[in-house]
Scaffold this active site. Sequence first.
Site, PDB file in Angstrom:
ATOM      1  N   LEU A 251       6.944   1.311  26.158  1.00 15.83           N
ATOM      2  CA  LEU A 251       7.586   1.601  24.881  1.00 15.83           C
ATOM      3  C   LEU A 251       7.743   0.320  24.086  1.00 15.83           C
ATOM      4  O   LEU A 251       8.693   0.165  23.319  1.00 15.83           O
ATOM      5  CB  LEU A 251       8.956   2.264  25.105  1.00 15.83           C
ATOM      6  CG  LEU A 251       8.932   3.712  25.596  1.00 15.83           C
ATOM      7  CD1 LEU A 251      10.351   4.227  25.816  1.00 15.83           C
ATOM      8  CD2 LEU A 251       8.191   4.614  24.601  1.00 15.83           C
ATOM      9  N   CYS A 261      -9.805  -1.222  29.843  1.00 20.20           N
ATOM     10  CA  CYS A 261      -9.599   0.147  30.358  1.00 20.20           C
ATOM     11  C   CYS A 261      -9.220   1.152  29.282  1.00 20.20           C
ATOM     12  O   CYS A 261      -9.903   2.154  29.088  1.00 20.20           O
ATOM     13  CB  CYS A 261      -8.523   0.125  31.431  1.00 20.20           C
ATOM     14  SG  CYS A 261      -8.887  -1.025  32.753  1.00 20.20           S
TER      15      CYS A 261
HETATM   16  C1  UGA Z   1      -4.208  -0.321  32.403  1.00 17.47           C
HETATM   17  C2  UGA Z   1      -3.160   0.509  33.192  1.00 17.47           C
HETATM   18  O1  UGA Z   1      -1.853  -0.041  32.995  1.00 17.47           O
HETATM   19  C3  UGA Z   1      -3.494   0.507  34.691  1.00 17.47           C
HETATM   20  O2  UGA Z   1      -2.599   1.365  35.383  1.00 17.47           O
HETATM   21  C4  UGA Z   1      -4.924   1.028  34.877  1.00 17.47           C
HETATM   22  O3  UGA Z   1      -5.300   1.024  36.249  1.00 17.47           O
HETATM   23  C5  UGA Z   1      -5.871   0.141  34.112  1.00 17.47           C
HETATM   24  O4  UGA Z   1      -5.520   0.163  32.712  1.00 17.47           O
HETATM   25  C6  UGA Z   1      -7.252   0.662  34.344  1.00 17.47           C
HETATM   26  O5  UGA Z   1      -7.563   1.776  33.929  1.00 17.47           O
HETATM   27  O6  UGA Z   1      -8.027   0.022  35.097  1.00 17.47           O
HETATM   28  P1  UGA Z   1      -4.480  -2.932  31.797  1.00 17.47           P
HETATM   29  O7  UGA Z   1      -5.504  -2.494  30.812  1.00 17.47           O
HETATM   30  O8  UGA Z   1      -4.781  -4.064  32.701  1.00 17.47           O
HETATM   31  O9  UGA Z   1      -4.078  -1.692  32.778  1.00 17.47           O
HETATM   32  O10 UGA Z   1      -3.213  -3.392  30.977  1.00 17.47           O
HETATM   33  P2  UGA Z   1      -1.774  -2.818  30.533  1.00 17.47           P
HETATM   34  O11 UGA Z   1      -0.759  -3.746  31.038  1.00 17.47           O
HETATM   35  O12 UGA Z   1      -1.624  -1.395  30.867  1.00 17.47           O
HETATM   36  O13 UGA Z   1      -1.848  -3.008  28.952  1.00 17.47           O
HETATM   37  C7  UGA Z   1      -2.809  -2.323  28.160  1.00 17.47           C
HETATM   38  C8  UGA Z   1      -2.576  -2.602  26.699  1.00 17.47           C
HETATM   39  O14 UGA Z   1      -1.413  -1.926  26.232  1.00 17.47           O
HETATM   40  C9  UGA Z   1      -2.382  -4.065  26.342  1.00 17.47           C
HETATM   41  O15 UGA Z   1      -3.123  -4.348  25.179  1.00 17.47           O
HETATM   42  C10 UGA Z   1      -0.889  -4.193  26.098  1.00 17.47           C
HETATM   43  O16 UGA Z   1      -0.579  -5.214  25.202  1.00 17.47           O
HETATM   44  C11 UGA Z   1      -0.583  -2.833  25.514  1.00 17.47           C
HETATM   45  N1  UGA Z   1       0.809  -2.394  25.692  1.00 17.47           N
HETATM   46  C12 UGA Z   1       1.293  -2.118  26.935  1.00 17.47           C
HETATM   47  C13 UGA Z   1       1.622  -2.229  24.574  1.00 17.47           C
HETATM   48  O17 UGA Z   1       1.199  -2.459  23.414  1.00 17.47           O
HETATM   49  N2  UGA Z   1       2.909  -1.775  24.749  1.00 17.47           N
HETATM   50  C14 UGA Z   1       3.410  -1.488  25.970  1.00 17.47           C
HETATM   51  O18 UGA Z   1       4.590  -1.066  26.054  1.00 17.47           O
HETATM   52  C15 UGA Z   1       2.591  -1.673  27.097  1.00 17.47           C
END
Ligand code: UGA
Length: 450
Positions: A251, A261
């Site tokens: 959030l 991903c």
């Molecule tokens: C994501 C999932 O979190 C993993 O569970 C999944 O296994 C992985 O994809 C995959 O499919 O292999 P990841 O892409 O490494 O992992 O990174 P995240 O930490 O999930 O962040 C993804 C994006 O969302 C980033 O750009 C981050 O900045 C953004 N984000 C995340 C937000 O803008 N707000 C949030 O509250 C959380």
Amino acid sequence: MSAAGKPTIGIFGAGWVGLVTGACFAELGHPVVIRDVVPERIELLQAGELPFHEAELGELLERNRHRVRFTLDVREAVEGSDFAFVCVGTPPTYSGDADLSAVWTVLDELPQLDRRFVLVMKSTVPVGTGEKVRAGLEARGLGQVGYVSNPEFLAEGSAVRDFTRPDRVVVGAFEPRDADAVAALYADLGAPIVRCDVNSAEMIKLAANAFLMTRISFINEIANVCEATGADVERVAEGIGLDHRLGPHFLKAGLGWGGSCFPKDSLALKQLAANSGYHFQLLAAVIEVNELQKRRVIGKLEKHLGKLRGKRVALLGLAFKAGTDDMREAPSLVLASRLLAEGAEVRAWDPVADATALIHGADFLDTYAEAVRGADAAVIVTAWPELRELPTAEIRDSMRSPLILDGRNLLDPAAVRALGFVYEGVGRPWSPADVLPETPEPQRAKHELA
Ligand code: UGA
């Protein structure tokens, strides 16, 4: 089997998922053979080096050197193994569908063995892939090979922890004995095991990622409405997240999601639905909201600076998220190209990511202080912790105009404003007093003239 009786694990693909999976199974005591098709990568790994940065992974591989082998030879990965984990890339094709060519190559290359082993799919694949692989195995005379879908839920930067302390392990199988065998590999981790059919396991992975993206796009839209109405999305997210039915994760409002991903998996699920004749409206909106979110910064810059032509904008952080050097689908790429298209001068900084080959026409600086010198605006694009130290009187005086656009809501607005900056976050209230002093066009910062 190892001397301690732990089954041997073969892994196809020495990428991020394959290496983390291999290293973690080795840590659990399994002999592991990791196979890749790229000779340079295997040489690098045999020399004890990693092709990318991932916390804890280097130490884990080092500690388990005696249990992990790297090879180019497909036979070596399968012959003595009880399991063959498929950890190859499934990037998007031009149409948005997942490219499964690396998966089919693994299937084609499997040697003819009389022995039974289990092929375990870790790669993210469209629903229905397991059934096609099953049919492919039969067609190749490998009917004795078991098949299990066991999707990964690893996030970059915390992958080792995500593997060793999973919220759940999903095991989708055609035969109960294969599900039992794969579930047993994870028994020591003490996590709930979700057993299901192969199609459902494949869908769990895609749906989990889509739900996480939906949460982010949702809070980003709430943030945009907060901006229009004067509410504070940080407080709103806190108030939402304390509801036990909703929870606090994913959030965080910002400039949108990126990475290796989410963008590919969202398209793959959207196309999967479309190919089956279903228009996944909600997911289409989630993707569109994310695209627009990356671009909203341009409007904010124009609000403060007028036309961006000739304006100097510092982009602070380029990686798609903090803690990684991964530039895949990073919001910074869209932002930089939009700014350059508007005729702005882009000064970019990231502590680890190298984007020189991806962003043409920007200047890359070694420190954030150099990047913001003489700038008309500093935009926080990635939530690198060191950027918390950005707002100082020295930095303010070094800028042509003291404007900070905080794309990750990293800073304390009151403290930043107290230092004389004009501050704007995402979904945080701003006051009419948040305006820049008039600056005559040709004048640059004092130190720049010196
Ligand atoms: C994501 C999932 O979190 C993993 O569970 C999944 O296994 C992985 O994809 C995959 O499919 O292999 P990841 O892409 O490494 O992992 O990174 P995240 O930490 O999930 O962040 C993804 C994006 O969302 C980033 O750009 C981050 O900045 C953004 N984000 C995340 C937000 O803008 N707000 C949030 O509250 C959380």
